[in-house]
Design a protein around this motif. Sequence first.
Motif, PDB file in Angstrom:
ATOM      1  N   ARG A  89     -10.204  -0.051 -14.216  1.00  0.00           N
ATOM      2  CA  ARG A  89     -11.191  -1.084 -14.552  1.00  0.00           C
ATOM      3  C   ARG A  89     -10.515  -2.406 -14.480  1.00  0.00           C
ATOM      4  O   ARG A  89     -11.165  -3.528 -14.002  1.00  0.00           O
ATOM      5  CB  ARG A  89     -11.573  -0.736 -16.004  1.00  0.00           C
ATOM      6  N   TRP A  90      -9.214  -2.569 -14.777  1.00  0.00           N
ATOM      7  CA  TRP A  90      -8.472  -3.944 -14.600  1.00  0.00           C
ATOM      8  C   TRP A  90      -8.382  -4.235 -13.100  1.00  0.00           C
ATOM      9  O   TRP A  90      -8.475  -5.696 -12.942  1.00  0.00           O
ATOM     10  CB  TRP A  90      -7.132  -3.704 -15.312  1.00  0.00           C
ATOM     11  N   ALA A  91      -8.131  -3.189 -12.420  1.00  0.00           N
ATOM     12  CA  ALA A  91      -7.570  -3.923 -10.933  1.00  0.00           C
ATOM     13  C   ALA A  91      -8.678  -4.441 -10.196  1.00  0.00           C
ATOM     14  O   ALA A  91     -10.073  -3.765 -10.155  1.00  0.00           O
ATOM     15  CB  ALA A  91      -7.237  -2.521 -10.180  1.00  0.00           C
ATOM     16  N   ASP A  92      -8.750  -5.504  -9.308  1.00  0.00           N
ATOM     17  CA  ASP A  92      -9.567  -5.798  -8.394  1.00  0.00           C
ATOM     18  C   ASP A  92      -9.246  -5.166  -6.899  1.00  0.00           C
ATOM     19  O   ASP A  92     -10.152  -4.981  -6.222  1.00  0.00           O
ATOM     20  CB  ASP A  92      -9.206  -7.438  -8.010  1.00  0.00           C
ATOM     21  N   THR A  93      -8.006  -4.680  -6.606  1.00  0.00           N
ATOM     22  CA  THR A  93      -7.672  -3.968  -5.677  1.00  0.00           C
ATOM     23  C   THR A  93      -7.021  -2.753  -6.017  1.00  0.00           C
ATOM     24  O   THR A  93      -5.847  -2.973  -6.708  1.00  0.00           O
ATOM     25  CB  THR A  93      -6.887  -4.819  -4.629  1.00  0.00           C
ATOM     26  N   LEU A  94      -7.155  -1.774  -5.513  1.00  0.00           N
ATOM     27  CA  LEU A  94      -6.165  -0.431  -5.547  1.00  0.00           C
ATOM     28  C   LEU A  94      -5.637  -0.308  -3.877  1.00  0.00           C
ATOM     29  O   LEU A  94      -6.104  -0.338  -3.010  1.00  0.00           O
ATOM     30  CB  LEU A  94      -7.345   0.708  -5.753  1.00  0.00           C
ATOM     31  N   ILE A  95      -4.136   0.173  -4.084  1.00  0.00           N
ATOM     32  CA  ILE A  95      -3.483   0.572  -3.207  1.00  0.00           C
ATOM     33  C   ILE A  95      -3.022   1.930  -3.418  1.00  0.00           C
ATOM     34  O   ILE A  95      -2.174   2.099  -4.303  1.00  0.00           O
ATOM     35  CB  ILE A  95      -2.089  -0.517  -2.677  1.00  0.00           C
ATOM     36  N   LEU A  96      -3.491   2.967  -2.540  1.00  0.00           N
ATOM     37  CA  LEU A  96      -2.914   4.032  -2.546  1.00  0.00           C
ATOM     38  C   LEU A  96      -1.751   4.359  -1.554  1.00  0.00           C
ATOM     39  O   LEU A  96      -1.904   4.209  -0.288  1.00  0.00           O
ATOM     40  CB  LEU A  96      -4.009   5.249  -2.307  1.00  0.00           C
ATOM     41  N   GLN A  97      -0.455   4.502  -2.050  1.00  0.00           N
ATOM     42  CA  GLN A  97       0.521   4.780  -1.002  1.00  0.00           C
ATOM     43  C   GLN A  97       1.253   6.039  -1.149  1.00  0.00           C
ATOM     44  O   GLN A  97       1.709   6.405  -1.967  1.00  0.00           O
ATOM     45  CB  GLN A  97       1.845   3.616  -1.419  1.00  0.00           C
ATOM     46  N   PHE A  98       1.527   6.822   0.088  1.00  0.00           N
ATOM     47  CA  PHE A  98       1.867   7.991   0.091  1.00  0.00           C
ATOM     48  C   PHE A  98       2.170   8.622   1.588  1.00  0.00           C
ATOM     49  O   PHE A  98       1.811   7.896   2.592  1.00  0.00           O
ATOM     50  CB  PHE A  98       0.827   9.254  -0.462  1.00  0.00           C
ATOM     51  N   PRO A  99       3.150   9.424   1.650  1.00  0.00           N
ATOM     52  CA  PRO A  99       3.212  10.078   2.825  1.00  0.00           C
ATOM     53  C   PRO A  99       2.379  11.335   3.237  1.00  0.00           C
ATOM     54  O   PRO A  99       1.677  11.741   2.455  1.00  0.00           O
ATOM     55  CB  PRO A  99       4.843  10.835   2.474  1.00  0.00           C
ATOM     56  N   LEU A 100       1.915  11.130   4.602  1.00  0.00           N
ATOM     57  CA  LEU A 100       0.915  12.216   4.976  1.00  0.00           C
ATOM     58  C   LEU A 100       1.794  13.717   5.157  1.00  0.00           C
ATOM     59  O   LEU A 100       2.593  13.777   6.024  1.00  0.00           O
ATOM     60  CB  LEU A 100       0.379  11.873   6.500  1.00  0.00           C
ATOM     61  N   TRP A 101       1.153  14.519   4.044  1.00  0.00           N
ATOM     62  CA  TRP A 101       1.906  15.784   4.181  1.00  0.00           C
ATOM     63  C   TRP A 101       0.814  16.955   4.309  1.00  0.00           C
ATOM     64  O   TRP A 101      -0.281  16.793   3.653  1.00  0.00           O
ATOM     65  CB  TRP A 101       2.500  15.905   2.656  1.00  0.00           C
ATOM     66  N   TRP A 102       1.031  17.688   5.162  1.00  0.00           N
ATOM     67  CA  TRP A 102       0.053  18.673   5.735  1.00  0.00           C
ATOM     68  C   TRP A 102      -1.470  17.951   5.902  1.00  0.00           C
ATOM     69  O   TRP A 102      -2.170  18.488   5.180  1.00  0.00           O
ATOM     70  CB  TRP A 102       0.059  19.834   4.822  1.00  0.00           C
ATOM     71  N   PHE A 103      -1.334  16.961   6.471  1.00  0.00           N
ATOM     72  CA  PHE A 103      -2.698  16.355   6.837  1.00  0.00           C
ATOM     73  C   PHE A 103      -3.697  15.527   5.718  1.00  0.00           C
ATOM     74  O   PHE A 103      -4.554  15.390   5.889  1.00  0.00           O
ATOM     75  CB  PHE A 103      -3.701  17.229   7.641  1.00  0.00           C
ATOM     76  N   SER A 104      -2.868  15.217   4.668  1.00  0.00           N
ATOM     77  CA  SER A 104      -3.774  14.822   3.473  1.00  0.00           C
ATOM     78  C   SER A 104      -2.472  14.170   2.573  1.00  0.00           C
ATOM     79  O   SER A 104      -1.395  13.949   2.981  1.00  0.00           O
ATOM     80  CB  SER A 104      -4.146  16.092   2.590  1.00  0.00           C
ATOM     81  N   MET A 105      -2.807  13.852   1.422  1.00  0.00           N
ATOM     82  CA  MET A 105      -2.208  13.125   0.458  1.00  0.00           C
ATOM     83  C   MET A 105      -1.264  14.299  -0.412  1.00  0.00           C
ATOM     84  O   MET A 105      -1.760  15.188  -0.364  1.00  0.00           O
ATOM     85  CB  MET A 105      -3.060  12.341  -0.662  1.00  0.00           C
ATOM     86  N   PRO A 106      -0.090  13.971  -0.757  1.00  0.00           N
ATOM     87  CA  PRO A 106       0.643  15.233  -1.671  1.00  0.00           C
ATOM     88  C   PRO A 106      -0.382  15.305  -2.761  1.00  0.00           C
ATOM     89  O   PRO A 106      -0.987  14.611  -3.626  1.00  0.00           O
ATOM     90  CB  PRO A 106       1.794  14.223  -2.203  1.00  0.00           C
ATOM     91  N   ALA A 107      -0.149  16.673  -3.421  1.00  0.00           N
ATOM     92  CA  ALA A 107      -0.699  17.183  -4.377  1.00  0.00           C
ATOM     93  C   ALA A 107      -0.797  16.423  -5.591  1.00  0.00           C
ATOM     94  O   ALA A 107      -1.769  16.524  -6.440  1.00  0.00           O
ATOM     95  CB  ALA A 107      -0.347  18.807  -4.438  1.00  0.00           C
ATOM     96  N   ILE A 108       0.279  15.780  -5.975  1.00  0.00           N
ATOM     97  CA  ILE A 108       0.253  15.042  -7.189  1.00  0.00           C
ATOM     98  C   ILE A 108      -0.624  13.919  -6.985  1.00  0.00           C
ATOM     99  O   ILE A 108      -1.401  13.550  -7.970  1.00  0.00           O
ATOM    100  CB  ILE A 108       1.780  14.537  -7.507  1.00  0.00           C
ATOM    101  N   LEU A 109      -0.814  13.176  -5.974  1.00  0.00           N
ATOM    102  CA  LEU A 109      -1.924  12.289  -6.034  1.00  0.00           C
ATOM    103  C   LEU A 109      -3.192  12.713  -5.977  1.00  0.00           C
ATOM    104  O   LEU A 109      -4.283  12.339  -6.442  1.00  0.00           O
ATOM    105  CB  LEU A 109      -1.575  11.464  -4.620  1.00  0.00           C
ATOM    106  N   LYS A 110      -3.620  13.869  -5.231  1.00  0.00           N
ATOM    107  CA  LYS A 110      -4.763  14.532  -5.332  1.00  0.00           C
ATOM    108  C   LYS A 110      -5.355  15.001  -6.834  1.00  0.00           C
ATOM    109  O   LYS A 110      -6.121  14.613  -7.304  1.00  0.00           O
ATOM    110  CB  LYS A 110      -4.841  15.865  -4.518  1.00  0.00           C
ATOM    111  N   GLY A 111      -3.962  15.377  -7.548  1.00  0.00           N
ATOM    112  CA  GLY A 111      -4.443  15.600  -8.719  1.00  0.00           C
ATOM    113  C   GLY A 111      -4.695  14.417  -9.627  1.00  0.00           C
ATOM    114  O   GLY A 111      -5.222  14.613 -10.845  1.00  0.00           O
ATOM    115  N   TRP A 112      -3.982  13.319  -9.603  1.00  0.00           N
ATOM    116  CA  TRP A 112      -4.467  12.017 -10.111  1.00  0.00           C
ATOM    117  C   TRP A 112      -5.855  11.781  -9.796  1.00  0.00           C
ATOM    118  O   TRP A 112      -6.804  11.365 -10.916  1.00  0.00           O
ATOM    119  CB  TRP A 112      -3.466  10.956  -9.541  1.00  0.00           C
ATOM    120  N   VAL A 113      -6.376  11.789  -8.716  1.00  0.00           N
ATOM    121  CA  VAL A 113      -7.905  11.639  -8.278  1.00  0.00           C
ATOM    122  C   VAL A 113      -8.639  12.634  -9.135  1.00  0.00           C
ATOM    123  O   VAL A 113      -9.776  12.265  -9.795  1.00  0.00           O
ATOM    124  CB  VAL A 113      -8.244  11.802  -6.811  1.00  0.00           C
TER     125      VAL A 113
END
Length: 258
Positions: A89-113
């Motif tokens: 809510r606070w952010a004007d801009t979101l940056i998601l930074q991650f390594p591409l692992w097995w054609f997607s984001m790491p599981a921990i970031l998917k779990g954040w979503v």
Amino acid sequence: MNILVVYAHPEPRSLNGSLRNFSVKRLEEAGHAVQVSDLYAMNWKASLDANDSRVAPRDLRFDPSLDSKHAFEHGLQSEDIAREQEKLRWADTLILQFPLWWFSMPAILKGWVERVYAYGFAYGVGEHSDARWGDRYGEGTLAGKRAMLVVTVGGWESHYSARGINGPIDDILFPIHHGILYYPGFDVLPPFVVYRTGRTDEARFATLCDELGRRLDDLANTAPIAFRPQNAGAYDIPALTLRPEIAPEMNGFAAHIG
């Protein structure tokens, strides 16, 4: 500008860690307010389950969507989820930074979503009728905000080209760009992608920082990817397929970009 960086790499001394540190410094020196959610350092719980509510499920059977909705509406979400929602809510801009692992984001970031994008917060909002199908894909809770991916890739850029063996990088990132970011309303900027990460020496790192710095300096002005809004007339509702006269020669992901 308020900027939230959600960072997913387990090693702070990695290329990702160095790029994250560079980004935060560059943004703060430009006068932006920056918050970082370092998911591994936070020991972020990746699995969505009944423990995401501070009370027992409504029924004996856990329902991920309905129990998420109940917890969100009644202020019963676990504290870690509520904190991340407040950051969004606070952010004007979101940056998601991650390594591409097995054609997607790491599981921990998917779990954040999965956990932070609660029912009523990022989905399940707005009117559903014959004229519109909820506030999503260009509308929604996070409309008016910007988002960008910073992605590191081990393979060569040619491997992710239009005829590359791994498939075009735009197609690989489409589910994140369109489904995770555009769906709840973000204006999605083109990604910053680093290829052949294992071949990064000091000279190349300096070049990468120059390139990334220019992207960060222009966050407010970069034109977003021109995804087609869901409720603006391009799609038949409720079928949610493109109208026959919209890009009739195109199919697949590219058809949803105007």
